[in-house]
Design an enzyme around this catalytic site. Structure first.
Site, PDB file in Angstrom:
ATOM      1  N   ARG A   1       0.868  -1.177   0.000  1.00 17.31           N
ATOM      2  CA  ARG A   1       0.000   0.000   0.000  1.00 17.31           C
ATOM      3  C   ARG A   1       0.904   1.226   0.000  1.00 17.31           C
ATOM      4  O   ARG A   1       2.120   1.098   0.107  1.00 17.31           O
ATOM      5  CB  ARG A   1      -1.014  -0.007   1.160  1.00 17.31           C
ATOM      6  N   GLY A   2       0.284   2.398  -0.132  1.00 22.05           N
ATOM      7  CA  GLY A   2       1.078   3.622  -0.289  1.00 22.05           C
ATOM      8  C   GLY A   2       1.220   3.888  -1.781  1.00 22.05           C
ATOM      9  O   GLY A   2       1.583   2.976  -2.542  1.00 22.05           O
ATOM     10  N   ALA A   3       0.924   5.132  -2.185  1.00 19.38           N
ATOM     11  CA  ALA A   3       0.782   5.429  -3.617  1.00 19.38           C
ATOM     12  C   ALA A   3       1.984   5.001  -4.479  1.00 19.38           C
ATOM     13  O   ALA A   3       1.811   4.252  -5.449  1.00 19.38           O
ATOM     14  CB  ALA A   3       0.480   6.912  -3.780  1.00 19.38           C
TER      15      ALA A   3
ATOM     16  N   GLN B   1      -1.982   2.553   9.893  1.00 20.52           N
ATOM     17  CA  GLN B   1      -0.676   2.641   9.211  1.00 20.52           C
ATOM     18  C   GLN B   1       0.335   3.420  10.044  1.00 20.52           C
ATOM     19  O   GLN B   1       1.542   3.181   9.944  1.00 20.52           O
ATOM     20  CB  GLN B   1      -0.830   3.335   7.846  1.00 20.52           C
TER      21      GLN B   1
ATOM     22  N   ASP C   1      -1.802  10.693  -2.098  1.00 16.46           N
ATOM     23  CA  ASP C   1      -2.173   9.661  -3.078  1.00 16.46           C
ATOM     24  C   ASP C   1      -2.519  10.250  -4.428  1.00 16.46           C
ATOM     25  O   ASP C   1      -2.440   9.573  -5.451  1.00 16.46           O
ATOM     26  CB  ASP C   1      -3.359   8.849  -2.556  1.00 16.46           C
TER      27      ASP C   1
ATOM     28  N   ASN D   1      -5.288  12.446   0.558  1.00 20.64           N
ATOM     29  CA  ASN D   1      -4.393  11.594   1.359  1.00 20.64           C
ATOM     30  C   ASN D   1      -5.251  10.804   2.340  1.00 20.64           C
ATOM     31  O   ASN D   1      -6.481  10.929   2.377  1.00 20.64           O
ATOM     32  CB  ASN D   1      -3.332  12.436   2.071  1.00 20.64           C
ATOM     33  N   LYS D   2      -4.603   9.996   3.127  1.00 26.68           N
ATOM     34  CA  LYS D   2      -5.282   9.104   4.067  1.00 26.68           C
ATOM     35  C   LYS D   2      -6.328   9.847   4.889  1.00 26.68           C
ATOM     36  O   LYS D   2      -6.108  10.981   5.318  1.00 26.68           O
ATOM     37  CB  LYS D   2      -4.218   8.467   4.978  1.00 26.68           C
TER      38      LYS D   2
HETATM   39  O1  MRU Z   1      -4.460   3.153   2.118  1.00 26.60           O
HETATM   40  P1  MRU Z   1      -2.988   3.358   1.994  1.00 26.60           P
HETATM   41  O2  MRU Z   1      -2.202   2.823   3.140  1.00 26.60           O
HETATM   42  O3  MRU Z   1      -2.476   2.893   0.649  1.00 26.60           O
HETATM   43  O4  MRU Z   1      -2.831   4.937   2.007  1.00 26.60           O
HETATM   44  C1  MRU Z   1      -1.546   5.495   1.931  1.00 26.60           C
HETATM   45  C2  MRU Z   1      -1.531   6.933   2.155  1.00 26.60           C
HETATM   46  O5  MRU Z   1      -2.539   7.596   2.245  1.00 26.60           O
HETATM   47  C3  MRU Z   1      -0.185   7.585   2.186  1.00 26.60           C
HETATM   48  O6  MRU Z   1      -0.167   8.636   3.075  1.00 26.60           O
HETATM   49  C4  MRU Z   1       0.088   8.075   0.765  1.00 26.60           C
HETATM   50  O7  MRU Z   1      -0.031   7.026  -0.165  1.00 26.60           O
HETATM   51  C5  MRU Z   1       1.386   8.644   0.583  1.00 26.60           C
HETATM   52  S1  MRU Z   1       2.566   7.390   0.472  1.00 26.60           S
HETATM   53  C6  MRU Z   1       4.050   7.988   0.062  1.00 26.60           C
END
Ligand code: MRU
Length: 374
Positions: free
Chosen positions: A46-48, A225, A266, A276-277
């Site tokens: 996970r994470g963009a 997270q 994201d 973002n999250k």
């Molecule tokens: O649902 P996730 O864990 O994929 O969400 C991730 C986020 O929101 C991060 O803050 C975002 O992707 C930035 S990662 C460099």
């Protein structure tokens, strides 16, 4: 400890299973577009930026598999999902009988299944588009040669991501004063990228530059997270970190205990609105109330010029089970209606600066963002 979130090993993609961190550290192995898509959907990765890198390998793996006439989706993931017998309709590739696979059709299906894995992080679509261009550029070559070219591109996307994070880190580190207490939300670290991280990359670069900073990690309900991943990464690196629940951020800011906020993203719209999250918007509002700078670490691959404002960014709704409780332990009242939007949008006006690999854009707007792309 160097965190290799994704790695190429024995002709397979291996990814750290982020669902079980920090209790266990384990790699799972992937050999097709469908299995990688399932890894993305189920949050193994996970994470963009990490999702983008995984998708690029998913395309390369599919080309390798089709060029060798292998059946789709061998192997199991760590939670016991057997892809061979997985009947999830949107995630199964049509097996085209007896190794007689139509390469082009199979590849199109691979792109489709990967694109359907998660909706919000634009890096997924950015990586798929880049892989498609490479595929088109070698259309005249054999499936085997095409597969090798696509694999080389996936390796390049991974290496490039680390280089970009380090460049962003250097620009962002310059914004933090020695001794800064910096709050972050979710995990925008090595685990959310191919390595180093975006927001946590800024912290790593600040420490590398000799600054004594300390991190305040929001727990980040409901998937945790912050508590599970950001806290783990910072502890591994001996960067001082304090964990708080999300509803404690305002109190700490009011007490003068937060000097800056740095988060990842994201998807950023053409006008600078930041998805973002879930919970990031709340932090940004609080930061503005307390005159605390709110920075977003954002590689150019996360900026979506095709979307005018944050209103048009698709927001993923995840399973209500994540809010209801954890595994067998349910704390929500039975029968209650539950919502679980996984992301929110922070309007550009609340963003002090976007930290990119090309430098920092203060008070981002459509004009500043257009300039970045030359
Ligand atoms: O649902 P996730 O864990 O994929 O969400 C991730 C986020 O929101 C991060 O803050 C975002 O992707 C930035 S990662 C460099």
């Amino acid at each position: 400890m160097k965190v290799e979130t994704l790695r190429w090993f024995n002709n397979r993609l291996e990814m750290i299973d982020q669902r079980i961190l920090p209790a266990a550290f384990e790699y799972l192995s992937y050999d097709s577009a469908a299995s990688v898509a399932e890894g993305i959907r189920s949050m193994v990765v996970r994470g963009a930026p990490a999702i983008g890198v995984a998708a690029a390998y998913g395309v390369a793996l599919e080309a390798l598999r089709l060029s060798q006439h292998l059946p789709p989706g061998r192997g199991k993931d760590g939670m016991g999902v057997d892809f061979e017998n997985d009947s999830t309709p949107s995630l199964t590739l049509p097996l085209q009988g007896g190794g007689d696979v139509d390469f082009k059709e199979g590849m199109e299906e691979g792109f489709k299944v990967l694109a359907a894995s998660r909706p919000t992080a634009v890096n997924l679509f950015w990586a798929l588009q880049r892989m498609r261009k490479v595929w088109e550029s070698v259309a005249a070559q054999s499936p085997q040669q095409t597969a090798q070219r696509l694999l080389a591109e996936a390796h390049e996307i991974l290496a490039e991501d680390i280089r970009i994070n380090k460049a962003m880190g250097a620009h962002g580190a310059a914004l933090l004063k020695d001794g800064a207490r910096v709050l972050t939300h979710c995990n925008a670290g090595a685990l959310a990228t191919a390595g180093w991280g975006t927001a946590l990359g800024v912290f790593r670069s600040a420490v590398e530059a000799g600054k004594k900073i300390s991190v305040i990690a929001d727990e980040t309900r409901p998937f945790l997270q912050g508590a599970r991943l950001t806290a783990w990464e910072m502890v591994q690196e001996n960067i001082p970190v304090t964990l708080i629940t999300d509803n404690m951020a305002g109190h700490l800011m009011a007490q003068g205990e937060v000097d800056a906020v740095v988060v990842g993203t994201d998807r950023v719209a053409a006008n600078g609105d930041v998805a973002n999250k879930i919970g990031t918007y709340m932090v940004a509002v609080l930061a503005r109330r307390h005159n605390i700078p709110f920075y977003v670490a954002c590689p150019l691959s996360t900026i979506d010029l095709s979307i005018a404002t944050g209103k048009d960014i698709p927001i993923e709704e995840r399973s209500v089970e994540e809010v209801k409780g954890f595994r067998d332990c349910h704390w929500a009242a039975e029968g209650v209606k539950i919502r679980n939007p996984a992301f929110d949008v922070t309007p550009a006006e609340l963003v002090t600066g976007l930290i990119t690999e090309k430098g920092v854009i203060l008070q981002p707007d459509a004009q500043g963002i257009r300039k970045l792309f030359g």
